[in-house]
Design an enzyme around this catalytic site. Sequence first.
Site, mmCIF file in Angstrom:
data_model
loop_
_atom_site.group_PDB
_atom_site.id
_atom_site.type_symbol
_atom_site.label_atom_id
_atom_site.label_comp_id
_atom_site.label_asym_id
_atom_site.label_seq_id
_atom_site.Cartn_x
_atom_site.Cartn_y
_atom_site.Cartn_z
ATOM 1 N N ASP A 210 36.460 -15.759 -35.161
ATOM 2 C CA ASP A 210 35.388 -14.837 -35.536
ATOM 3 C C ASP A 210 35.907 -13.415 -35.636
ATOM 4 O OD1 ASP A 210 32.122 -13.901 -34.134
ATOM 5 O OD2 ASP A 210 32.838 -14.066 -36.212
ATOM 6 N N LYS B 236 38.372 -11.798 -41.272
ATOM 7 C CA LYS B 236 38.327 -13.078 -42.008
ATOM 8 C C LYS B 236 39.637 -13.384 -42.703
ATOM 9 C CE LYS B 236 34.503 -12.584 -40.221
ATOM 10 N NZ LYS B 236 34.436 -13.067 -38.808
ATOM 11 N N ASP C 102 33.503 -18.921 -37.874
ATOM 12 C CA ASP C 102 32.264 -18.246 -38.259
ATOM 13 C C ASP C 102 32.440 -17.615 -39.636
ATOM 14 O OD1 ASP C 102 30.262 -15.457 -37.010
ATOM 15 O OD2 ASP C 102 29.662 -17.292 -38.036
ATOM 16 N N ASN C 103 31.328 -17.375 -40.337
ATOM 17 C CA ASN C 103 31.299 -16.540 -41.549
ATOM 18 C C ASN C 103 32.049 -17.087 -42.741
ATOM 19 O OD1 ASN C 103 31.907 -14.255 -39.060
ATOM 20 N ND2 ASN C 103 29.923 -14.286 -40.083
ATOM 21 N N GLU D 58 23.630 -14.084 -39.116
ATOM 22 C CA GLU D 58 22.909 -13.669 -37.902
ATOM 23 C C GLU D 58 21.798 -12.661 -38.218
ATOM 24 O OE1 GLU D 58 26.234 -13.717 -38.205
ATOM 25 O OE2 GLU D 58 27.144 -11.836 -37.648
HETATM 26 C C1 LIG Z 1 44.366 -8.394 -36.272
HETATM 27 C C2 LIG Z 1 43.813 -9.635 -35.685
HETATM 28 C C3 LIG Z 1 42.893 -9.301 -34.589
HETATM 29 N N1 LIG Z 1 43.310 -9.375 -33.305
HETATM 30 C C4 LIG Z 1 42.433 -9.106 -32.311
HETATM 31 N N2 LIG Z 1 41.139 -8.720 -32.486
HETATM 32 C C5 LIG Z 1 40.725 -8.606 -33.761
HETATM 33 C C6 LIG Z 1 41.562 -8.903 -34.852
HETATM 34 N N3 LIG Z 1 40.848 -8.736 -35.997
HETATM 35 C C7 LIG Z 1 39.611 -8.334 -35.613
HETATM 36 N N4 LIG Z 1 39.534 -8.248 -34.274
HETATM 37 C C8 LIG Z 1 38.343 -7.895 -33.514
HETATM 38 O O1 LIG Z 1 37.367 -8.885 -33.813
HETATM 39 C C9 LIG Z 1 36.138 -8.275 -34.203
HETATM 40 C C10 LIG Z 1 36.028 -8.312 -35.696
HETATM 41 C C11 LIG Z 1 35.277 -9.225 -36.273
HETATM 42 C C12 LIG Z 1 35.163 -9.262 -37.769
HETATM 43 N N5 LIG Z 1 33.862 -9.850 -38.088
HETATM 44 C C13 LIG Z 1 33.241 -9.483 -39.193
HETATM 45 O O2 LIG Z 1 33.729 -8.716 -40.006
HETATM 46 C C14 LIG Z 1 31.874 -10.019 -39.420
HETATM 47 C C15 LIG Z 1 31.095 -9.417 -40.404
HETATM 48 C C16 LIG Z 1 29.799 -9.843 -40.638
HETATM 49 C C17 LIG Z 1 28.988 -9.194 -41.700
HETATM 50 C C18 LIG Z 1 29.033 -7.796 -41.853
HETATM 51 C C19 LIG Z 1 28.272 -7.180 -42.839
HETATM 52 C C20 LIG Z 1 27.459 -7.957 -43.662
HETATM 53 F F1 LIG Z 1 26.715 -7.340 -44.601
HETATM 54 C C21 LIG Z 1 27.409 -9.335 -43.528
HETATM 55 C C22 LIG Z 1 28.190 -9.957 -42.539
HETATM 56 C C23 LIG Z 1 29.246 -10.900 -39.886
HETATM 57 C C24 LIG Z 1 30.033 -11.501 -38.898
HETATM 58 O O3 LIG Z 1 29.541 -12.544 -38.142
HETATM 59 C C25 LIG Z 1 31.342 -11.086 -38.669
HETATM 60 O O4 LIG Z 1 32.076 -11.736 -37.708
HETATM 61 C C26 LIG Z 1 36.241 -6.848 -33.711
HETATM 62 O O5 LIG Z 1 35.854 -6.772 -32.366
HETATM 63 C C27 LIG Z 1 37.726 -6.563 -33.909
HETATM 64 O O6 LIG Z 1 38.179 -5.512 -33.082
HETATM 65 MG MG LIG Z 2 31.081 -13.561 -37.116
#
Ligand SMILES: CCc1ncnc2c1ncn2[C@@H]1O[C@H](/C=C/CNC(=O)c2cc(-c3ccc(F)cc3)cc(O)c2O)[C@@H](O)[C@H]1O
Ligand SMILES: [Mg+2]
Length: 214
Positions: A141, A144, A169-170, A199
């Site tokens: 999650d 992506k 997810d997603n 969500e």
């Molecule tokens: C480098 C590797 C790596 N290593 C360690 N931690 C990492 C990492 N890469 C990322 N993180 C952390 O993970 C989390 C990011 C998660 C990214 N998730 C979405 O982007 C997302 C977006 C929507 C959505 C947004 C806008 C909309 F309009 C529609 C849908 C819905 C969803 O459920 C979503 O999960 C943050 O805490 C990052 O700090």
């Molecule tokens: Mg997600």
Amino acid sequence: TGSSRPQRMLKAVQKNATKGDPQSVISAIDYYCRHKEWAMNVGDEKGLILDSVLTEVNPSMALELGTYCGYSSVRIARLLSPNSKLITVEFNPAFAAIARQIIAYAGLQDKVTIVEGPSADLIPKMKERFGLKSFDFVFLDHWKDRYVPDTKLLEECGLLKKGTVLLADNVICPGAPEYLKYVRNNPRYESRYYKSYLEYTKAEDGLEKSVFLG
Ligand SMILES: CCc1ncnc2c1ncn2[C@@H]1O[C@H](/C=C/CNC(=O)c2cc(-c3ccc(F)cc3)cc(O)c2O)[C@@H](O)[C@H]1O
Ligand SMILES: [Mg+2]
């Protein structure tokens, strides 16, 4: 400066949830994000699918990539058997700090280890750091475009065994098209899509469950 969205989410938990009661923490976050301020938690509808897959797998060692505020860490850890553990990876220290407090508020700090840093750096160190052989369950999650490289890395590090379940997810919104191609056209995985909703919205999204065949 003002508070951040994660800080306001933590406040909502401290105000509306009961300490040591994971379900009340989940409900407080879902209420806040549905009625006050949207946030990218897996949420209550996809959360029910996560719950059912977890109950089926009953993992001893679970891994989560992308802790954010700890909502899915609480969802996962509350369903783990005694002595089972969740390791969750988060590279943003501010998010990790909020997640630590939300997980502790739920009383699940003994089942969850938050490791701070980029997943690609941490995955190769998992075996030595945690003395584990492999994961039974992985929840993806995070960013992506990291789903495919990190899945390949988990394979290469021997952290997947026959029967390990990956749940992503997603896969529709925001979407993980390369990941879907990777797991669906790969003889080493048995994949299935669980259709649901993004969500707290009426938009389509879903989870992809992929069983590693070894
Ligand atoms: C480098 C590797 C790596 N290593 C360690 N931690 C990492 C990492 N890469 C990322 N993180 C952390 O993970 C989390 C990011 C998660 C990214 N998730 C979405 O982007 C997302 C977006 C929507 C959505 C947004 C806008 C909309 F309009 C529609 C849908 C819905 C969803 O459920 C979503 O999960 C943050 O805490 C990052 O700090
Ligand atoms: Mg997600």
